[in-house]
Write a protein that holds these residues in place. Structure first.
Motif, PDB file in Angstrom:
ATOM      1  N   ARG A 157      33.150  42.039 -15.892  1.00 35.57           N
ATOM      2  CA  ARG A 157      34.141  41.386 -15.034  1.00 35.57           C
ATOM      3  C   ARG A 157      33.718  39.960 -14.663  1.00 35.57           C
ATOM      4  O   ARG A 157      34.521  39.020 -14.801  1.00 35.57           O
ATOM      5  CB  ARG A 157      34.393  42.216 -13.775  1.00 35.57           C
ATOM      6  N   PRO A 158      32.478  39.727 -14.179  1.00 36.39           N
ATOM      7  CA  PRO A 158      32.075  38.339 -13.923  1.00 36.39           C
ATOM      8  C   PRO A 158      32.117  37.452 -15.169  1.00 36.39           C
ATOM      9  O   PRO A 158      32.478  36.273 -15.075  1.00 36.39           O
ATOM     10  CB  PRO A 158      30.635  38.486 -13.396  1.00 36.39           C
ATOM     11  N   LEU A 159      31.752  38.001 -16.333  1.00 34.08           N
ATOM     12  CA  LEU A 159      31.834  37.212 -17.559  1.00 34.08           C
ATOM     13  C   LEU A 159      33.278  36.827 -17.863  1.00 34.08           C
ATOM     14  O   LEU A 159      33.560  35.695 -18.277  1.00 34.08           O
ATOM     15  CB  LEU A 159      31.240  38.002 -18.729  1.00 34.08           C
ATOM     16  N   ASN A 160      34.208  37.768 -17.653  1.00 35.43           N
ATOM     17  CA  ASN A 160      35.617  37.454 -17.857  1.00 35.43           C
ATOM     18  C   ASN A 160      36.105  36.397 -16.859  1.00 35.43           C
ATOM     19  O   ASN A 160      36.933  35.550 -17.199  1.00 35.43           O
ATOM     20  CB  ASN A 160      36.468  38.721 -17.720  1.00 35.43           C
ATOM     21  N   LEU A 161      35.593  36.459 -15.623  1.00 34.39           N
ATOM     22  CA  LEU A 161      35.981  35.465 -14.627  1.00 34.39           C
ATOM     23  C   LEU A 161      35.527  34.064 -15.027  1.00 34.39           C
ATOM     24  O   LEU A 161      36.249  33.087 -14.809  1.00 34.39           O
ATOM     25  CB  LEU A 161      35.392  35.831 -13.260  1.00 34.39           C
ATOM     26  N   LEU A 162      34.341  33.973 -15.612  1.00 28.74           N
ATOM     27  CA  LEU A 162      33.835  32.660 -16.023  1.00 28.74           C
ATOM     28  C   LEU A 162      34.708  32.014 -17.096  1.00 28.74           C
ATOM     29  O   LEU A 162      34.768  30.796 -17.201  1.00 28.74           O
ATOM     30  CB  LEU A 162      32.394  32.784 -16.535  1.00 28.74           C
ATOM     31  N   LEU A 163      35.364  32.848 -17.910  1.00 25.43           N
ATOM     32  CA  LEU A 163      36.250  32.295 -18.941  1.00 25.43           C
ATOM     33  C   LEU A 163      37.412  31.526 -18.321  1.00 25.43           C
ATOM     34  O   LEU A 163      37.984  30.640 -18.946  1.00 25.43           O
ATOM     35  CB  LEU A 163      36.788  33.413 -19.834  1.00 25.43           C
ATOM     36  N   ALA A 164      37.766  31.881 -17.074  1.00 27.50           N
ATOM     37  CA  ALA A 164      38.861  31.199 -16.390  1.00 27.50           C
ATOM     38  C   ALA A 164      38.417  29.907 -15.725  1.00 27.50           C
ATOM     39  O   ALA A 164      39.260  29.153 -15.228  1.00 27.50           O
ATOM     40  CB  ALA A 164      39.480  32.131 -15.357  1.00 27.50           C
ATOM     41  N   GLY A 165      37.107  29.641 -15.683  1.00 22.65           N
ATOM     42  CA  GLY A 165      36.596  28.426 -15.062  1.00 22.65           C
ATOM     43  C   GLY A 165      35.737  28.727 -13.855  1.00 22.65           C
ATOM     44  O   GLY A 165      35.883  29.776 -13.202  1.00 22.65           O
ATOM     45  N   GLU A 166      34.816  27.813 -13.539  1.00 21.77           N
ATOM     46  CA  GLU A 166      33.887  28.030 -12.430  1.00 21.77           C
ATOM     47  C   GLU A 166      34.618  28.089 -11.098  1.00 21.77           C
ATOM     48  O   GLU A 166      34.292  28.907 -10.236  1.00 21.77           O
ATOM     49  CB  GLU A 166      32.839  26.909 -12.400  1.00 21.77           C
ATOM     50  N   GLU A 167      35.614  27.207 -10.905  1.00 21.91           N
ATOM     51  CA  GLU A 167      36.325  27.182  -9.629  1.00 21.91           C
ATOM     52  C   GLU A 167      37.067  28.487  -9.391  1.00 21.91           C
ATOM     53  O   GLU A 167      37.012  29.064  -8.295  1.00 21.91           O
ATOM     54  CB  GLU A 167      37.307  25.999  -9.596  1.00 21.91           C
ATOM     55  N   ALA A 168      37.755  28.969 -10.423  1.00 21.54           N
ATOM     56  CA  ALA A 168      38.498  30.225 -10.281  1.00 21.54           C
ATOM     57  C   ALA A 168      37.546  31.387 -10.029  1.00 21.54           C
ATOM     58  O   ALA A 168      37.827  32.266  -9.198  1.00 21.54           O
ATOM     59  CB  ALA A 168      39.325  30.477 -11.537  1.00 21.54           C
ATOM     60  N   ALA A 169      36.408  31.413 -10.731  1.00 24.06           N
ATOM     61  CA  ALA A 169      35.435  32.492 -10.536  1.00 24.06           C
ATOM     62  C   ALA A 169      34.859  32.462  -9.131  1.00 24.06           C
ATOM     63  O   ALA A 169      34.702  33.500  -8.479  1.00 24.06           O
ATOM     64  CB  ALA A 169      34.322  32.379 -11.578  1.00 24.06           C
ATOM     65  N   ALA A 170      34.535  31.252  -8.631  1.00 22.67           N
ATOM     66  CA  ALA A 170      33.999  31.126  -7.274  1.00 22.67           C
ATOM     67  C   ALA A 170      35.044  31.536  -6.238  1.00 22.67           C
ATOM     68  O   ALA A 170      34.718  32.165  -5.222  1.00 22.67           O
ATOM     69  CB  ALA A 170      33.538  29.699  -7.028  1.00 22.67           C
ATOM     70  N   ALA A 171      36.321  31.198  -6.485  1.00 22.26           N
ATOM     71  CA  ALA A 171      37.385  31.559  -5.552  1.00 22.26           C
ATOM     72  C   ALA A 171      37.565  33.068  -5.462  1.00 22.26           C
ATOM     73  O   ALA A 171      37.994  33.588  -4.427  1.00 22.26           O
ATOM     74  CB  ALA A 171      38.696  30.898  -5.985  1.00 22.26           C
ATOM     75  N   LEU A 172      37.207  33.779  -6.544  1.00 25.99           N
ATOM     76  CA  LEU A 172      37.328  35.243  -6.564  1.00 25.99           C
ATOM     77  C   LEU A 172      36.051  35.940  -6.107  1.00 25.99           C
ATOM     78  O   LEU A 172      35.896  37.142  -6.281  1.00 25.99           O
ATOM     79  CB  LEU A 172      37.707  35.710  -7.969  1.00 25.99           C
ATOM     80  N   GLY A 173      35.115  35.165  -5.554  1.00 23.01           N
ATOM     81  CA  GLY A 173      33.939  35.753  -4.924  1.00 23.01           C
ATOM     82  C   GLY A 173      32.676  35.795  -5.754  1.00 23.01           C
ATOM     83  O   GLY A 173      31.691  36.427  -5.349  1.00 23.01           O
ATOM     84  N   LEU A 174      32.636  35.131  -6.902  1.00 27.78           N
ATOM     85  CA  LEU A 174      31.442  35.155  -7.748  1.00 27.78           C
ATOM     86  C   LEU A 174      30.525  33.997  -7.403  1.00 27.78           C
ATOM     87  O   LEU A 174      30.959  32.843  -7.340  1.00 27.78           O
ATOM     88  CB  LEU A 174      31.851  35.062  -9.227  1.00 27.78           C
ATOM     89  N   ASP A 175      29.263  34.300  -7.137  1.00 35.88           N
ATOM     90  CA  ASP A 175      28.245  33.253  -6.947  1.00 35.88           C
ATOM     91  C   ASP A 175      27.851  32.752  -8.337  1.00 35.88           C
ATOM     92  O   ASP A 175      26.955  33.296  -8.983  1.00 35.88           O
ATOM     93  CB  ASP A 175      27.042  33.823  -6.201  1.00 35.88           C
TER      94      ASP A 175
END
Length: 334
Positions: A216-234
């Motif tokens: 899931r975090p790897l998939n979030l990174l595909l959307a961009g750092e800002e989007a991943a950080a907004a969804l709670g990923l450090d």
């Protein structure tokens, strides 16, 4: 269906890899020997002890190591491309393979035998780990680590360490040691035994299991750092931890197989065409496809110019180089 097809492809490639060689063994006899080793009741022994030794003790560990190395490089490449958000990223990007090369070349040139048979793998692993630590601290500035700094630090470290390994080879006075070091740097699986297989098997299995757990975090990174950080990923902490994991897996692989390039670059792209970018499906597919590819490449390396053996790293580079250029031109056109 794709995973089933890839699993069958791995089984076919492994069967061909065990059966082919200077002494050919029929495919059905290969499976009979293996089943007999699992349990004597599964197959009646109708073969000579020499053939059983060739299958079980000579070719099977080599094919298993080729599959593990191919799977590990492919999975590491897919994770690395997600972490740096760059489709041209390769597991050798961090300078880890160059660090492993320096450690291995030191052992070969100086004829060190501190840990017996494990001296070369241990030295290569230590070199890879030292390169990782150096790249990590060079790329980290102000408590943060950016992709650009990481790539630049990795490339610079790889160049310096490659030059150091070449210097050690050139200044060696023993032609036999020089030849051994050069063949190791080109990548190869010759001389594989059961003793050297289990360490990379464990590292790749653990690394792949951890990566599957963070899909899931790897998939979030595909959307961009800002989007991943907004969804709670450090993002920075996650990236640092995953870089360490990937580099350790690569270092373990390089320690036993030498430098085998481009596998981690090609396989993730082929897998994304087959199953998409979701890492829950892409990581298992990459492992299976990478295993089948490197088993086939190793089979070609030892049969194309038999009885001479081509370093498998040369074949993967001949395939991967043109693919990399095509990928670069395609990315530039976009």
């Amino acid at each position: 269906m794709v995973l089933t097809f890839l699993a069958v492809l791995v089984a076919c490639a492994a069967t061909a890899g065990i059966a082919a060689g200077s002494i050919s063994v029929p495919a059905e006899q290969v499976w009979s020997i293996l089943l007999h080793r699992v349990h004597p009741a599964f197959a009646e022994p109708t073969w000579t002890p020499v053939r059983e030794t060739i299958v079980v003790d000579v070719r099977l560990p080599r094919v298993l190591l080729a599959g593990v190395v191919g799977a590990g490089l492919s999975v590491a490449g897919m994770a690395l491309q997600a972490l740096v958000r760059n489709p041209l990223a390769d597991p050798m990007l961090l300078g880890v393979s160059s660090g492993a090369s320096v450690g291995a070349v030191l052992v070969l040139v100086l004829n060190l035998t501190v840990f017996g048979l494990f001296t070369l793998p241990v030295a290569a692993f230590c070199g890879a780990l030292a390169a990782l630590v150096a790249v990590y601290f060079l790329a980290r500035s102000g408590g943060r680590m950016t992709t650009v700094r990481l790539v630049l630090a990795g490339v610079a470290m790889a160049e310096v360490l490659s030059a150091l390994a070449s210097f050690l080879i050139v200044t060696s006075n023993d032609p036999h040691k020089t030849q051994s070091a050069l063949r190791w740097m080109l990548g190869g699986l010759a001389g594989t035994t059961w003793t050297t297989v289990w360490f990379p098997v464990g590292a790749v299995l653990i690394g792949t299991a951890v990566l599957l757990g963070v899909c899931r975090p790897l998939n979030l990174l595909l959307a961009g750092e800002e989007a991943a950080a907004a969804l709670g990923l450090d993002v920075h902490r996650f990236r640092g931890a995953l870089f360490t994991l990937v580099a350790l897996v690569i270092g373990t692989i390089v320690a036993v197989s030498g430098q085998i390039g481009f596998v981690g670059l090609i396989m993730p792209h082929v897998v994304r065409l087959l199953v998409g970018a979701d890492h829950r499906r892409a990581l298992p597919a990459a492992a299976l496809l990478g295993a089948a590819f490197l088993i086939s490449a190793d089979l070609a390396a030892r049969t194309l110019m038999s009885p001479e053996e081509i370093p498998v790293g040369i074949l993967t580079a001949l395939v991967g180089g043109p693919f990399f250029l095509w990928l670069m031109r395609r990315k530039a056109a976009r």
